[in-house]
Design an enzyme around this catalytic site. Structure first.
Site, PDB file in Angstrom:
ATOM      1  N   CYS A  50      40.256  35.411  28.371  1.00 31.24           N
ATOM      2  CA  CYS A  50      39.137  35.283  27.451  1.00 31.24           C
ATOM      3  C   CYS A  50      39.499  34.520  26.292  1.00 31.24           C
ATOM      4  CB  CYS A  50      38.841  36.827  27.220  1.00 31.24           C
ATOM      5  SG  CYS A  50      37.378  36.915  26.293  1.00 31.24           S
ATOM      6  N   HIS A 142      37.993  39.569  32.101  1.00 28.68           N
ATOM      7  CA  HIS A 142      39.345  40.367  31.739  1.00 28.68           C
ATOM      8  C   HIS A 142      39.757  40.851  33.262  1.00 28.68           C
ATOM      9  CE1 HIS A 142      39.259  40.483  27.402  1.00 28.68           C
ATOM     10  NE2 HIS A 142      37.916  40.167  27.552  1.00 28.68           N
ATOM     11  N   GLU A 144      42.557  41.958  33.607  1.00 30.18           N
ATOM     12  CA  GLU A 144      43.644  43.285  33.258  1.00 30.18           C
ATOM     13  C   GLU A 144      43.211  44.528  33.399  1.00 30.18           C
ATOM     14  OE1 GLU A 144      42.222  41.198  31.101  1.00 30.18           O
ATOM     15  OE2 GLU A 144      41.965  42.354  29.263  1.00 30.18           O
TER      16      GLU A 144
END
Ligand code: XMP
Length: 507
Positions: A50, A142, A144
């Site tokens: 990001c 994202h 994660e």
């Protein structure tokens, strides 16, 4: 995890790869985080997520466009195969379309000259980039968070294939290493006092500590006046009977509620609770030490064999990695989301030293750890309960009567969830007491009472979450019961917000 202000030349070790995280900043903001440009010359793979991608583009002649509106939520990326194994490595083994989670404001508008696009969406033409010759990659989404279901595979590609790291970490090796580390730290006589909240984290931490040092560990559960109904009794039973841990329950509800009187601000509530916890623990540790000294004296006088016990030097906490990530703001531009009471709310002049064996784990890993250590499934599967307890679920000042209203509503809600057989499908459910009053009509009388909000989150890592889709029947049953059985409440609402943009707790 290092702050963005870290200079590569100041490291006395060589990383195998570098991940640049996201950030709430725009690259255009004054004081926005700027990565050390040497990161790109360190000769190790770099992955930007990001804002990290935007920072890579910014440093390599790309262009980032500011956007007034943020893009939150699910998106599907189209993986673009370049035919070059190095550039395609990040998405190796992936399908052509992959679901991901987006959460960004600014967006890349011009690809930097030495990069190629390796994924795009209908709204983001540069959803992922790879440098043509160097191992530098960037993703707009994202990977994660749990809501990027293939995120784990992307990180495996980066860490194992691109950075060439070996996977030698598992729960068994973690337990062995942690036990050895605790024994060494505490020494052969040292003792540890444990802050237990009844949540899975502190219970698993307590079990680990008990395995490491046995009876030299003593758990203390503080009744801070903002626990769920019957919580203290249940925790006592769980720790002493199921886990075999020494435990004392300390009723400090007067002290906590007195200090919380009139306090509205959530961060202040957390700080007060964090500080008061430490005061109570230190007092409790001193009492336990005095008791041990008395026993030794008596044994000496009676000519009995006795063992000299060490002092309580350490305080065990079940702090997890998300608590650390969300609480800590480095000296620099990172954002503090909430000061979790057990991380940012501690006293500076605390006498006890901290032991936090779970500090690098996520909630799902803690549950896995609990199972590996033989903790019964119904205990490992308990919904988490925050240290500051109902104080962060009562919006506005906390009083005994507000606590009682919330305890009753919460008990009904959880009871119905269990009856419906859906407790294990939900990651965390609780009631929240709102500070607004609403008009109602009960028993032909006008009422002007409070509102309960119901929250139920589904998540594995608690960093992102979605709300649970209860049936209308279920919601109506809970609402009827709460408005009929809990005096002072005439309205129930259901919270249908995800994290982000909301958080799981309301405060
Ligand atoms: P949020 O509200 O940050 O919650 O989305 C994520 C998880 O953390 C718990 N939580 C806390 N736990 N002390 C704790 O021990 C705190 O101050 C605190 N604040 C939030 C929350 O219950 C959820 O499980």
């Amino acid at each position: 995890m290092l702050p963005c202000t870290q200079k590569i030349k100041d490291l006395d070790w060589k990383p195998k790869g570098i991940i640049l995280s996201g950030s709430p900043y725009s690259v255009y903001d004054k004081g926005a985080p700027r990565v050390d440009p040497d990161v790109f010359e360190a000769g190790v793979p770099v992955l930007g997520i990001c804002y990290g991608l935007q920072e890579i583009a910014w440093n390599h002649g790309g262009k980032v466009d500011p956007h007034d509106r943020r893009e939150y939520g699910k998106a599907t990326i189209d993986v673009v195969k370049t035919g070059n194994a190095h550039m395609d490595a990040l998405f190796a083994g992936e399908e052509a379309r992959v679901d991901v989670w987006m959460s960004h404001g600014d967006q890349l508008s011009v690809c930097p000259p030495d990069f190629e696009v390796v994924a795009k969406t209908s709204t983001a033409p540069f959803a992922a980039l790879a440098h043509k010759t160097k191992p530098i990659y960037g993703i707009q989404f994202h990977a994660e968070v749990t809501h990027s279901p293939r995120g784990k595979e992307l990180f495996e590609n980066f860490v194992e294939r691109i950075c060439d790291c070996r996977r030698d970490w598992n729960m068994e090796t973690f337990i062995d290493k942690e036990i050895a580390r605790i024994r060494e730290l505490v020494g052969p006589k040292g003792r540890v006092i444990g802050a237990i909240s009844g949540g899975v984290d502190s219970s698993v931490a307590a079990k680990l500590m008990h395995e490491a040092i046995g009876d030299r560990f003593h758990a203390v559960m503080v009744d801070n006046g903002v626990l769920r109904a019957r919580e203290a009794a249940q925790v006592y039973e769980m720790l002493s009977q199921h886990l075999g841990v020494n435990v004392t329950i300390v009723d400090a509800s007067e002290l906590f509620l007195g200090r919380l009187e009139g306090v509205d601000d959530p961060e202040k509530k957390r700080k007060i609770i964090g500080n008061t916890f430490i005061n109570v623990f230190e007092e409790e540790a001193a009492k336990l030490e005095a008791e041990a000294e008395r026993e030794e004296e008596e044994a000496k006088k009676a000519g009995r064999q006795h063992e000299t016990k060490g002092k309580y030097e350490y305080l065990l906490q079940g702090t997890l990695y998300p608590d650390v990530i969300e609480s800590i703001s480095f000296k620099g531009p990172s954002a503090t989301i909430k000061t979790h009471h057990n991380v940012g709310g501690l006293l500076d002049d605390m006498k006890l030293k901290l032991i936090e064996p779970l500090r690098e784990l996520f909630k799902d890993e803690v549950r896995q750890l609990g199972k590996v250590m033989g903790i019964p499934a119904h205990l490992v599967g308990r919904h988490p309960f925050p240290g500051p307890g109902l104080a962060i679920r009562i919006l506005g000042p906390v009083t005994r009567s507000q606590v009682e209203i919330l305890q009753q509503a919460d008990t009904i809600y959880i009871e119905e969830i269990r009856k419906a057989g859906i407790y294990d499908e939900i990651s965390q459910a609780f009631a929240v007491l709102l500070p607004v009053r609403a008009v109602g009509v009960q028993g032909d009388k006008r009422t002007y009472d409070q509102v309960i909000a119901l929250r139920a989150a589904q998540t594995t890592d608690f960093m992102t979450a979605t709300w649970y889709p209860f049936s209308y029947d279920f919601l109506s049953k809970v609402s009827n019961r709460i408005t009929n059985e809990v005096q002072g409440v005439n309205r129930v609402v259901y919270d249908v917000s995800s994290k982000p943009p909301s958080t799981i707790e309301w405060l």
